[in-house]
Motif scaffolding. Sequence first.
Motif, PDB file in Angstrom:
ATOM      1  N   TYR A   1      -5.472   2.377   3.837  1.00 50.57           N
ATOM      2  CA  TYR A   1      -6.941   3.113   4.235  1.00 50.57           C
ATOM      3  C   TYR A   1      -6.539   3.791   5.440  1.00 50.57           C
ATOM      4  CZ  TYR A   1      -8.268  -1.279   1.808  1.00 50.57           C
ATOM      5  OH  TYR A   1      -8.969  -2.156   1.244  1.00 50.57           O
ATOM      6  N   LYS A   2      -5.812   4.072   5.539  1.00 46.91           N
ATOM      7  CA  LYS A   2      -5.299   5.436   6.789  1.00 46.91           C
ATOM      8  C   LYS A   2      -4.984   6.565   6.104  1.00 46.91           C
ATOM      9  CE  LYS A   2      -2.492   5.624  10.280  1.00 46.91           C
ATOM     10  NZ  LYS A   2      -1.067   4.916  11.181  1.00 46.91           N
ATOM     11  N   PRO A   3      -5.168   7.747   5.976  1.00 51.19           N
ATOM     12  CA  PRO A   3      -5.623   8.985   5.641  1.00 51.19           C
ATOM     13  C   PRO A   3      -4.597   9.351   5.509  1.00 51.19           C
ATOM     14  CG  PRO A   3      -7.906   9.228   6.542  1.00 51.19           C
ATOM     15  CD  PRO A   3      -7.185   7.579   7.106  1.00 51.19           C
ATOM     16  N   SER A   4      -3.243   9.470   6.363  1.00 49.81           N
ATOM     17  CA  SER A   4      -2.325  10.506   6.645  1.00 49.81           C
ATOM     18  C   SER A   4      -1.469   9.070   6.360  1.00 49.81           C
ATOM     19  CB  SER A   4      -1.669  10.629   8.164  1.00 49.81           C
ATOM     20  OG  SER A   4      -1.896   8.778   8.396  1.00 49.81           O
ATOM     21  N   ALA A   5      -1.512   8.193   5.739  1.00 47.46           N
ATOM     22  CA  ALA A   5      -0.356   7.078   5.146  1.00 47.46           C
ATOM     23  C   ALA A   5      -0.727   7.546   3.778  1.00 47.46           C
ATOM     24  CB  ALA A   5      -0.501   5.914   5.817  1.00 47.46           C
ATOM     25  N   ASN A   6      -1.980   7.137   2.879  1.00 47.41           N
ATOM     26  CA  ASN A   6      -2.321   7.198   1.834  1.00 47.41           C
ATOM     27  C   ASN A   6      -2.418   8.321   0.981  1.00 47.41           C
ATOM     28  OD1 ASN A   6      -4.796   8.019  -0.118  1.00 47.41           O
ATOM     29  ND2 ASN A   6      -4.688   5.769  -0.378  1.00 47.41           N
ATOM     30  N   ILE A   7      -2.423   9.583   1.946  1.00 45.31           N
ATOM     31  CA  ILE A   7      -2.061  11.388   1.181  1.00 45.31           C
ATOM     32  C   ILE A   7      -0.418  11.428   1.080  1.00 45.31           C
ATOM     33  CG2 ILE A   7      -1.801  13.828   1.918  1.00 45.31           C
ATOM     34  CD1 ILE A   7      -4.583  13.197   2.931  1.00 45.31           C
ATOM     35  N   TYR A   8       0.822  11.000   2.180  1.00 46.00           N
ATOM     36  CA  TYR A   8       1.910  10.570   2.043  1.00 46.00           C
ATOM     37  C   TYR A   8       2.164  10.042   0.728  1.00 46.00           C
ATOM     38  CZ  TYR A   8       6.751   8.771   2.952  1.00 46.00           C
ATOM     39  OH  TYR A   8       7.979   9.097   2.432  1.00 46.00           O
ATOM     40  N   TYR A   9       1.583   8.875   0.249  1.00 47.65           N
ATOM     41  CA  TYR A   9       2.165   7.943  -0.604  1.00 47.65           C
ATOM     42  C   TYR A   9       2.188   8.930  -1.963  1.00 47.65           C
ATOM     43  CZ  TYR A   9       4.520   4.471   2.598  1.00 47.65           C
ATOM     44  OH  TYR A   9       4.746   3.916   2.925  1.00 47.65           O
ATOM     45  N   GLY A  10       0.782   9.440  -1.900  1.00 49.37           N
ATOM     46  CA  GLY A  10       0.047   9.432  -2.954  1.00 49.37           C
ATOM     47  C   GLY A  10       1.080  11.055  -3.534  1.00 49.37           C
ATOM     48  N   VAL A  11       1.154  11.724  -3.054  1.00 48.00           N
ATOM     49  CA  VAL A  11       2.090  12.774  -3.293  1.00 48.00           C
ATOM     50  C   VAL A  11       3.776  12.637  -3.458  1.00 48.00           C
ATOM     51  CG1 VAL A  11       3.330  14.725  -1.541  1.00 48.00           C
ATOM     52  CG2 VAL A  11       1.303  14.320  -1.313  1.00 48.00           C
ATOM     53  N   ARG A  12       4.685  12.094  -2.757  1.00 45.10           N
ATOM     54  CA  ARG A  12       5.120  11.086  -3.293  1.00 45.10           C
ATOM     55  C   ARG A  12       5.104  10.504  -5.113  1.00 45.10           C
ATOM     56  NH1 ARG A  12       6.259  12.631   1.570  1.00 45.10           N
ATOM     57  NH2 ARG A  12       6.707  14.534  -0.047  1.00 45.10           N
ATOM     58  N   TYR A  13       4.340   9.951  -4.642  1.00 46.65           N
ATOM     59  CA  TYR A  13       4.077   9.417  -6.481  1.00 46.65           C
ATOM     60  C   TYR A  13       3.982  10.538  -7.127  1.00 46.65           C
ATOM     61  CZ  TYR A  13       2.199   6.451 -10.515  1.00 46.65           C
ATOM     62  OH  TYR A  13       2.286   6.026 -11.679  1.00 46.65           O
ATOM     63  N   LEU A  14       3.070  11.758  -6.616  1.00 47.07           N
ATOM     64  CA  LEU A  14       3.120  12.850  -7.302  1.00 47.07           C
ATOM     65  C   LEU A  14       4.685  13.839  -8.163  1.00 47.07           C
ATOM     66  CD1 LEU A  14      -0.271  14.050  -6.498  1.00 47.07           C
ATOM     67  CD2 LEU A  14      -0.105  13.458  -8.942  1.00 47.07           C
ATOM     68  N   GLU A  15       5.232  13.572  -7.177  1.00 46.65           N
ATOM     69  CA  GLU A  15       6.334  14.292  -7.130  1.00 46.65           C
ATOM     70  C   GLU A  15       7.342  13.167  -7.965  1.00 46.65           C
ATOM     71  OE1 GLU A  15       6.921  16.049  -2.549  1.00 46.65           O
ATOM     72  OE2 GLU A  15       7.880  14.090  -2.912  1.00 46.65           O
ATOM     73  N   LYS A  16       7.371  12.073  -8.107  1.00 44.74           N
ATOM     74  CA  LYS A  16       7.690  10.996  -9.087  1.00 44.74           C
ATOM     75  C   LYS A  16       7.614  11.812 -10.370  1.00 44.74           C
ATOM     76  CE  LYS A  16       8.595   6.193 -10.222  1.00 44.74           C
ATOM     77  NZ  LYS A  16       8.091   5.528 -10.118  1.00 44.74           N
TER      78      LYS A  16
END
Length: 736
Positions: free
Chosen positions: A644-659
Motif C-alpha cells: 500500500y506504500k507507493p515507494s514499496a509498490n513501485i519497487y516491487y512492480g519494477v522488479r516484476y517488470l524486469e523479471k
Amino acid sequence: MTFAAIFFSLLFFVSSAHSMNKRVEPQKPLEQKLHLLLRSPGFLHPALLDAQKLLQQTAELRKEELLFLIGSVAYQQGNWVEAENIFFSLEEANLPLLQDYLFFYRARLLFQQGKWQEARNILHFLMQQEPDSVWNNEAKKLLAKIFFEQRLYQKSFFLLEEVRGKAKTISEFREINVLLFKNVTALGKWDDAKKILEALLVTSTNENELSAAHELFSLFPQKRAKLLEKWFPEPELQYRIVESFEEHGAWVEAKKRLVRFMETISSSKLKRRAQLLLAKCEARLHQYQRALELLESIEKESDDSELQDEILSQLVWTYAKNSQYEKADQFLQKILIRHKDAPVARRQTIYYRASLELVQGKYEDALRSLTNVLTLHPHGDLAMNTRWNRAWCLYKLGQYKEAIEVFDQLLGERNSISDRVRYWKGRVLEKLQKREEAILLYRELWEEKPVGYYRGLASHRLQALHKKIETPVMTASNVWQVHLPSPEEIASTSPHLAKALLFHRLGLREEVARELNAFREYHPKLDPLVLFLASENFAHNYAYRIASDRFRSIRERFPNGDPFEIYVWQQMYPQAYRSFVLEALQKSDLDPALVYSVMWAESLFRPDALSDVGAIGLLQLMPTTAEKLEPQETEEVFNRELLYKPSANIYYGVRYLEKLAKMFPEKPVAWIAAYNAGEEAVSRWLKRSERQKNFEVEEFIEEIPYRETNLYVKKVFSAYWMHQSLYSSHKNFEFD
C-alpha cells in the motif's frame, strides 16, 4: 536524494534562511529541535516535499508555521513528547486555518496518555467548531474509543455504527467491527457479538486477519467461549473462511487450510464443494494436473446439478489453461448436452468453443462454430463479438472480400468497437491493393480523437505508407505557471482549499491530498489551482479526475502547443510518483514511461486500490508475486501491507517488470501481457503465434484470448504513446 539528505538540506536551509531573506528571524532553538528530530535513526517521512522546494518555501514560514511543521514531523515519527510540547504550546489564534488539526492532534496525544476526559472535551469542541473538518470521521472513531474506555458502551456503539458506513478500506472496516464487537460484549449482547465475530471470521482474507479475529474469543465469558471454540471448527463456517481466502487471492493459505479441513468433513456434499475450491486454488497456483485429477474425481461422484455445471466449467477452463484443448472440448460437449433445451446457455457454450478454436488457430472450425451461434439469434455484446470474430477468421483465412462485408455490417451498427473495425478494414483494403481507401480510413482514425490505441496504430500505418501526418504539438516552449494566492485570500471561498495551500507551503503532501479530497465546491476559476496542488502533492488520482472531468473540452482536442492545455494532458498521463519510479529504475534499462503507463492502466494512481482477487496498490501486485522478488534493502521480512506504500509498490512492480523482460527478451508486448495474465499464458500464446508465417505483433495482440488482457495491453500502449508525445521520450519500443 535520500530522505535523510532532504532533511539535512532542510535543516541547513532553515538555519541559513535569515541570511537569504531578511524577513525571516533566526530560529536557533527551533533549528536545534528539527536537527534532533531528523537525526533520529530510520526516520522517513514521504509526505514531505523534495529539498529544492523546501528551500523555496520553508524560508518564508512564520515561527508558528515552522513549529507546526516540526510538530507534524515529530508526530509522524512517533515522538509523542516532542509533538505534545509543540502542539500544546501553539495558540489557535496564530494558526486560525489549522485549528482542527491542532485540536485533533492534541486529542490523540491525550488519548495515548489515558487522559480520556480531556481528550473527549477537545473532540466535542472540534466537532462543534469545525463541522466540515477532514478529521470529523476520525474524531468520531476516537471519541467512540474514549466512550468505551469510560464504559459508555451504548454511546460508543452508536458512533461506530455511524462511521462504519464511511470506511474507505477493508482494514478500516474490520477495525470498526472489532470496536463494535468489544462494545456489544461489554453490554452483554452475546448474540450480537457472535454475529459480528462471524462476519469478521468469514471476511478474513488471510491467516493474520483470521488469527486476529480468533483472539476475540477471549472476550466472551468462559462458558460462552467454550461454546464458541466448539462452534469455530464447524465445517460450514470453516468452508466460508477458506472461501474468503480463495476469493482474495490467498491461494497458498487457502490450500493448506483446505487440505486439513477435508480430513474432518463428514458431509459428502460439503466435501465436494471443498474439493472444487481446492482444485481452483491448485489451478490458480498453476498446478493444473493436480487440479484436473481432483475435478475429474468429483465430476464422476457429484449428483448435485448446480455443482455439476460449475465443475464442468472449471474442467473446461483448466484443460484450456493446460493447453489440452481436445479434453476441454469433450467437457464443453457435456455442457451442451446438459443444456440442449436452453438456447441462452447453448449459444454461450458454442461461442466459448469458437474461442478455444481461435486460440488454437483453427479458423475454419471457429468460423463454423460462430455461424452456429448466429443461428441461435444472439444479441448485444455476444452478437457484436460473434460478428467480429467471424470477420477475423475470414481475414486470417485470406477471404478478404467476405471479411470486408462483415466489417461493413459492424460499422452499420452502433457498437463500441468501431475504431477496431475501421483499422482492420484498412488492413484488409491494403491486402486488396486498395491503398488509397485504406489511407482514408487511417487518416480518419488519426484525426478523429487525440488519443487511442487504434489511433496510434493508424499513425504507424500512415508512416509505413510514407504518408505525412500533421503531428500536434504536445510539448510547450513555455511552461505553464500557476498563480498561488495566499491561504488567507481564499479562506472565505473554500477553507479546505486554503488549508491545502498552506500545507503545500509547509511541504506536507498527505495533508494537501486530504484537504483536496474534501474540497467539494464548484469554482471553475479555481480548477487550475486545484489541479496544480493535486499534481504537486502525490494526489495523482485526484488530479486525473479533475483534468478529465473539469476540462473535458481540452481532453477532446489536440493541445497544439498551448502551455495550460499541455499541462492538463500531462495530469491525465502524469509521471506519477516520479522520484520513486526513478529510484526503483536506478540499475534498470526499463523505460520510466512504461512504468507510468502500467500504473495508469492498473490503478489510475490509487495507492489504496485493492482488486477483487487481492492485487494491491499502484501497480496492482499480488502479495504472492511480490514476496518472491528481491526485497528492498530496508526490509527484513516481506509484509503485504508494504504494497500500500507507493515507494514499496513501485519497487516491487519494477522488479516484476524486469523479471518479465528477462523472460521475454526484446518482446515488450509480452512483458505487458504477462504482467496482467501471467507468464505461463503468454508463453503459450507466443509459441502458437510464432509458428505462423509473417508473424505480426498487432495480430498477436488482437488474438489475446483473455478479454481483460486484450484490452489491458491496448490501454498500456495507448498511454505509452501519449507519454512519448507529452514528455519527448527518447526511449521507445514499437511493434517489431
